[in-house]
Scaffold this active site. Structure first.
Site, PDB file in Angstrom:
ATOM      1  N   LYS C  77       4.280  12.819  -0.202  1.00 30.56           N
ATOM      2  CA  LYS C  77       4.542  11.395  -0.394  1.00 30.56           C
ATOM      3  C   LYS C  77       3.688  10.919  -1.569  1.00 30.56           C
ATOM      4  O   LYS C  77       2.517  11.302  -1.699  1.00 30.56           O
ATOM      5  CB  LYS C  77       4.144  10.636   0.880  1.00 30.56           C
ATOM      6  CG  LYS C  77       4.465   9.145   0.863  1.00 30.56           C
ATOM      7  CD  LYS C  77       4.029   8.496   2.178  1.00 30.56           C
ATOM      8  CE  LYS C  77       4.445   7.045   2.306  1.00 30.56           C
ATOM      9  NZ  LYS C  77       4.061   6.473   3.610  1.00 30.56           N
ATOM     10  N   SER C 152       7.999   4.302   5.910  1.00 31.65           N
ATOM     11  CA  SER C 152       7.987   4.326   4.465  1.00 31.65           C
ATOM     12  C   SER C 152       8.007   5.720   3.855  1.00 31.65           C
ATOM     13  O   SER C 152       8.350   5.879   2.694  1.00 31.65           O
ATOM     14  CB  SER C 152       6.744   3.598   3.954  1.00 31.65           C
ATOM     15  OG  SER C 152       5.576   4.296   4.369  1.00 31.65           O
ATOM     16  N   SER C 176       5.307   5.106   9.877  1.00 27.93           N
ATOM     17  CA  SER C 176       5.908   5.571   8.628  1.00 27.93           C
ATOM     18  C   SER C 176       6.109   7.081   8.518  1.00 27.93           C
ATOM     19  O   SER C 176       6.726   7.545   7.566  1.00 27.93           O
ATOM     20  CB  SER C 176       5.086   5.095   7.431  1.00 27.93           C
ATOM     21  OG  SER C 176       5.359   3.738   7.196  1.00 27.93           O
TER      22      SER C 176
END
Ligand SMILES: [Zn+2]
Lengths: 95, 493, 483
Positions: C77, C152, C176
């Site tokens: 990420k 996310s 997330s």
């Protein structure tokens, strides 16, 4: 309820240049979210200590030892504007 | 420029002191002054995305030491908080500081003003990180740009807030001087105001004499020398007095002292920014300072200059002047007492004063008394000075020779006995040997003898000099004097 | 070789059936072919990946691999700082930011021999539950390209689901990792707060953020977590506890464990397919010898409100540094305040601005006690309830999300978006650990996640239960319908 002046004040505090339209939309959305958040007022927290950390650690410290810095070049490499070895910013006007 | 008599001046000082740690408050970058711009930074002290702070233990301990020296209560629980405001020299646009739970509170500092002593309260003492350095291309008013150096960013700062107990600009300056002396003595700050190691802001207000409520206070920034503290406060007191006399109110504001121009001016930009939005620093866990830790720091606390001065007078019978000189630094007081602790079998009751004389007149002739390092690493350690004094006490050398030996000890780092032995500086104290020298000097100076017989007693002085010269200054002067006296008395008869 | 779990890749490397270089090349080729549709990645580091793969290959040949992750192609990420590789946090304001340092997690992954393929998309600064609110482009759900992958950490979840990475890492502040894992049909784990270092992780809400893995199966999740977990002296909130061998504990089963079932996690308005799948999963666990008891977590209904005070407050503070002075975007202006205000206005998206405004307001003079102080006290209540529940039960089982993946653009109203995280947020507020493991599909063919929550530092038991469930079912064999 927060009004337009509050929104402008908060935007200035946190350095956000918002358009007229954004300020208005922000006012509406913040009010709608705050209405939801106000349900917290109904929770009985009398005598309940706040939790600032999800860990119960205390006294985490390092010894006073010097570690190598990063090279000056690599610490300046991301500067949007620089003057030699210094970061450069536009002039500061005292309001 | 003091305030009109109908106003009482109320001043509180906030002093920021850079702590003498090797590394910064929350990262391992060095704290050395004067490096090339931005050469002493890392992602942490430049506030890059993703970085986290870790507390420097030494900074906590130096602040605890200071707090205890001021008699503060060290809080068993304290934590760091984020203080938010935007300024380009502050990389994260928040400063890690302490807010509701500071390290220590409620202490005091004694100051001397006009020969009297006053106790000034200390409200709180807390830790925070320093910001970077901002320089303007030109002056602040005309600059088109400003430049930032983050070397200083993250250096540990100790903020100490006094109570509003100061009643004049002179007292404020005296407080700052006494404060600086304690910090330097404790070894927590180098006290260098030119390099910004010690910085001062003041809160000042006026109130009608007799009133107990506080007037509107004005914060004055940029007071970076003792002289500037006094000058700025004198200016501000006068400004406020004039405003009050004219029936104008005082605006609560922050003003900047312009040292070059000699006035304070309003800093409007600071006004609405006072909403600092403090909240507990989530990246740091709380500190729990138990009594064991406090006791440890307390036990290592040196005696403060003021207490030591009083003790030197009481314990050693020293004059106040001597005690002042000897306590000007921690190392010098330690040096003096270390000499006293050395054995001195033939010394008299006046030894503390004699040692004091030697330290003040001889040691301080060659070393600066306020330089901790110079005294602590003196080429003549206390043991060597004590050894020299023993040679005087037991008559091995004269006081005059001893001064020469002192210089030789300083140059060579050798002890007194070694130098005296090698260079044959032992004074001649053998009565028979010395008697023979006196006889030969008298025989060689018939004119002086004649003069003496005619009543010119000054002739004895000349003979004394001749004997000392003949012995290379090593003769015991008391003995020479007695021998001459005896022999001349015989001639007289 | 695509869709092979990391532990089977390692077996193949050991036997010499596959090489890390061939696998890295295959993954890079698949990314080239597929990612223009899924858009999981923001940055691909082809040359670095191939160089790391060649190094790994040398080690496997020499018989000196660094462990089960050596040669594993993984996705990170884009909040994990990577030295010399742009790290954007999904925001235009960091479009040009190249960190001069590696996050601790990245350092440990490199040390374990992992091959980093690239940096994945996210909702800007991890604020969101759909990866639509990236400053660059939305990511799509590999199971249905008209739907969101969750967020996310949607980029990493989608990359693993689509076979564009063998494993990945994300961050979980309010769900997330677990929520996109559920939406994308992969395993996603949120470790205990303090278990994995946050050093070098672009902060959203510092007291809630935690890094964790995405994996094709539970065994991989155990290996990925094991490689990055453990104390870090650069993170003062990092727990100095030893790291167990998670993989070695997996096969211990659930017989004799007591599972808690919270009534508050089965709510009106939740997708009936989700409820059915989760209740069926609990039956499977019972069949494996676990006992099930009901537990009560009544403050759950206030957790969302508390979270939406704490998160914006901390985020508004963490995001103050993006001002155009030191790094990232600068929009010029003739004076400093103008430059900073215009830079932030141009660099941040609408959701980020909204949360910064909300957080700044909640912390400002006069409102602190009513919002932040109150929320922190509610947080104490949430923690206490979990502690009381875990005194009775070993694990808590619940749905990961109330619904399956929704359509892009379906949730325009911020509040309805926030509701996505109701089942995951309490875990972050209390700091406990949890995993989402695939437990079936909706009638429309979309993945559903089973959430298993455990006591602080009890990752081993959480993974053990997830493994027992996974081995007893066949969901992990299903793949999205992609070329
Ligand atoms: Zn640093």
């Amino acid at each position: 309820m927060i009004d337009r002046k509050d929104v402008e004040h908060v935007a200035r505090l946190t350095r956000l240049a918002l358009t007229e339209e954004e300020l208005e939309r922000m006012r509406e959305q913040l009010n709608s979210i705050l209405t939801h958040l106000d349900t917290l007022r109904g929770v009985d927290t009398e005598g309940v200590e706040p939790t600032a950390h999800a860990v119960d650690l205390v006294n985490v410290m390092r010894e006073d030892e010097v570690e190598p810095c990063l090279p000056q070049d690599s610490m300046l490499a991301n500067a949007p504007d620089r003057s030699g070895e210094l970061f450069r910013v536009p002039r500061i006007i005292e309001e | 420029m003091s305030a009109p008599a109908h106003y009482e001046v109320v001043i509180g000082l906030e002093v920021h002191a850079q702590l003498l740690t090797r590394s910064k408050m929350f990262c391992g970058c060095p704290t050395t002054f004067g490096a090339a711009p931005n050469s002493q930074t890392c992602p942490v002290c430049q506030g890059m995305p993703g970085v986290l702070p870790v507390v420097n233990k030494k900074a906590i301990e130096l602040a605890m030491r200071t707090a205890l020296a001021f008699g503060c209560r060290v809080n068993p629980a304290c934590r760091f908080a984020r203080k938010h405001y935007y300024y380009p020299d502050m990389p994260k646009n928040y400063q890690i500081s302490q807010y509701e739970e500071p390290l220590a509170e409620e202490g005091r500092l004694e100051i001397d003003i006009d020969g009297a002593s006053r106790t000034i309260g200390i409200q709180r003492l807390h830790l925070e990180e320093d910001v970077g350095k901002l320089v303007h291309e030109g002056t602040l008013e005309t600059a088109q740009a400003s430049l930032v150096d983050f070397n200083r960013s993250g250096v540990p700062l100790m903020e100490t807030v006094s109570k509003p107990d100061l009643r004049s600009p002179e007292e404020a300056a005296a407080y700052l001087k006494a404060f600086r002396a304690v910090l330097v003595f404790l070894g927590v700050c180098d006290g260098n105001m030119e390099e910004g190691s010690l910085r001062c802001d003041a809160n000042v207000s006026l109130r009608p004499r007799g009133s107990t409520t506080l007037g509107t206070k004005v914060e004055i920034k940029n007071l970076n020398s003792f002289r500037n503290v006094q000058r700025a406060l004198e200016f501000e007191v006068k400004r406020q007095a004039q405003a009050l006399d004219a029936g104008e109110g005082i605006r609560q504001e922050t003003r900047l002292w312009e040292a070059d121009r000699g006035y304070t001016r309003s800093m409007r930009s600071k006004e609405y920014a006072h909403d600092y939005r403090y909240f507990p620093e989530p990246d740091l866990v709380p500190l729990r300072i138990d009594s064991r830790w406090v006791d440890e720091i307390q036990a290592a606390l040196p005696e403060l200059p003021r207490a030591r001065r009083q003790r030197f007078v009481a314990q050693y019978g020293l004059p106040g002047y001597d005690a002042d000189v000897l306590t000007q630094s921690r190392a010098l007081g330690d040096y003096y007492e270390a000499v006293l602790r050395e054995p001195a079998p033939s010394a008299g009751a006046d030894r503390p004063k004699i040692v004091s004389n030697w330290v003040m007149s001889e040691l301080l002739r060659v070393l600066p008394g306020d330089d901790e390092r110079a005294i602590a690493t003196s080429p003549i350690p206390p043991r060597h000075l004590a050894g020299l004094l023993r040679l005087i006490d037991d008559g091995t050398i004269s006081g005059k020779i001893a001064k020469d030996v002192f210089q030789k000890m300083f140059d060579s780092r050798e002890d007194a006995a070694t130098i005296v032995g090698r260079e044959g500086l032992t004074q001649v104290a053998d009565e028979t040997a010395l008697g023979a020298i006196v006889d030969s000097v008298m025989a060689a100076n018939p004119k002086a003898i004649d003069d003496f017989k005619r009543g010119k007693t000054v002739a004895k002085k000349s003979l004394f000099g001749q004997v000392m010269k003949a012995t290379g200054g090593k003769a015991n002067p008391t003995l020479v004097d007695r021998l001459l006296e005896d022999k001349l008395a015989k001639i007289q008869r | 070789m695509i869709h092979q779990p990391i532990h089977t890749l390692a077996d193949a490397y050991r036997r010499g059936d596959l090489t890390p270089t061939a696998v890295a090349e295959a993954y890079l080729a698949r990314i080239d072919a597929l990612d223009r549709r899924v858009r999981a990645y923001l940055t691909i580091v082809r040359e670095q990946a191939l160089a790391a793969a060649r190094e790994s290959e040398r080690r496997w040949r020499a018989g000196t691999p660094r462990g089960p992750l050596d040669g594993a192609p993984i996705a990170l990420k884009d909040v994990l700082c990577t030295r010399g590789v742009r790290t954007t946090a999904g925001s235009k304001i960091l479009d040009t930011f190249v960190p001069p340092y590696d996050a601790t997690v990245v350092e440990r992954l490199r040390a374990a021999g992992a091959v980093i393929l690239g940096k994945t998309n996210l909702d800007e600064f991890a604020m969101g539950s759909s990866t639509e609110h990236s400053g660059f482009h939305p990511t799509r759900n590999p199971w249905d390209l008209t739907r969101v992958p969750g967020g996310s950490s949607g980029g990493s979840a989608a990359a693993v689901a689509a076979g564009m990475a063998a494993g990945g890492f994300g961050t979980d502040t309010g769900g997330s990792i677990r929520q996109p894992a559920a939406f994308c049909g992969v395993v996603g784990m949120k470790p205990t707060y303090g278990r994995v270092s946050r050093y070098g992780v672009v902060a959203l809400a510092s007291s809630l953020d935690q890094v964790g893995p995405f994996a094709q199966d539970v065994t991989d999740a155990a290996h990925l977590l094991g490689a990055v977990a453990g104390h870090d002296r650069r993170d003062a909130t990092s727990i100095p506890a030893p790291v167990p061998d998670y993989a070695a504990e997996l096969a211990k089963g659930v017989a004799g464990l007591t599972l808690g079932l919270p009534d508050e996690y089965f709510i009106d308005g939740m997708d009936p397919d989700v409820e059915r799948a989760v209740r069926a999963a609990i039956e499977v666990l019972k069949g494996l010898g676990a006992r099930v008891e009901s537990v009560s977590l009544p403050t759950t209904r206030h957790a969302l409100a508390a979270y939406y005070v704490i998160l914006p407050a901390e985020a508004s503070s963490n995001l103050a540094r993006y001002d155009g002075v030191k790094f990232g975007l600068r929009v010029s202006a003739h004076d400093l305040v103008g430059m900073e205000s215009r830079t932030r206005a141009a660099g941040f998206g609408a959701e980020v601005k909204r949360r910064i405004m909300l957080g700044t307001y909640a912390l400002s003079a006069g409102y602190y006690d009513a919002y932040y102080g109150k929320a922190q006290s509610v947080r104490t209540l949430v923690r206490r309830e979990f502690a009381a529940a875990f005194a009775r039960v070993d694990l808590i089982v619940a749905p990961t999300t109330p619904n399956v993946a929704f359509k892009l653009g379906e949730k325009e109203d911020p509040l309805s978006m926030y509701l996505n995280d109701v089942f995951t947020i309490p875990g972050n507020l209390s700091g406990i650990t949890g995993v989402s493991v695939p437990c079936g599909f909706s009638v429309s063919g979309l993945p559903i996640g089973l959430q298993i929550l455990g006591r602080p530092l009890d990752e081993a038991r959480v993974l053990r239960a997830a493994y027992a469930y996974e081995q007893a079912t066949s969901w992990r064999g299903r793949r999205p319908d992609l070329p």
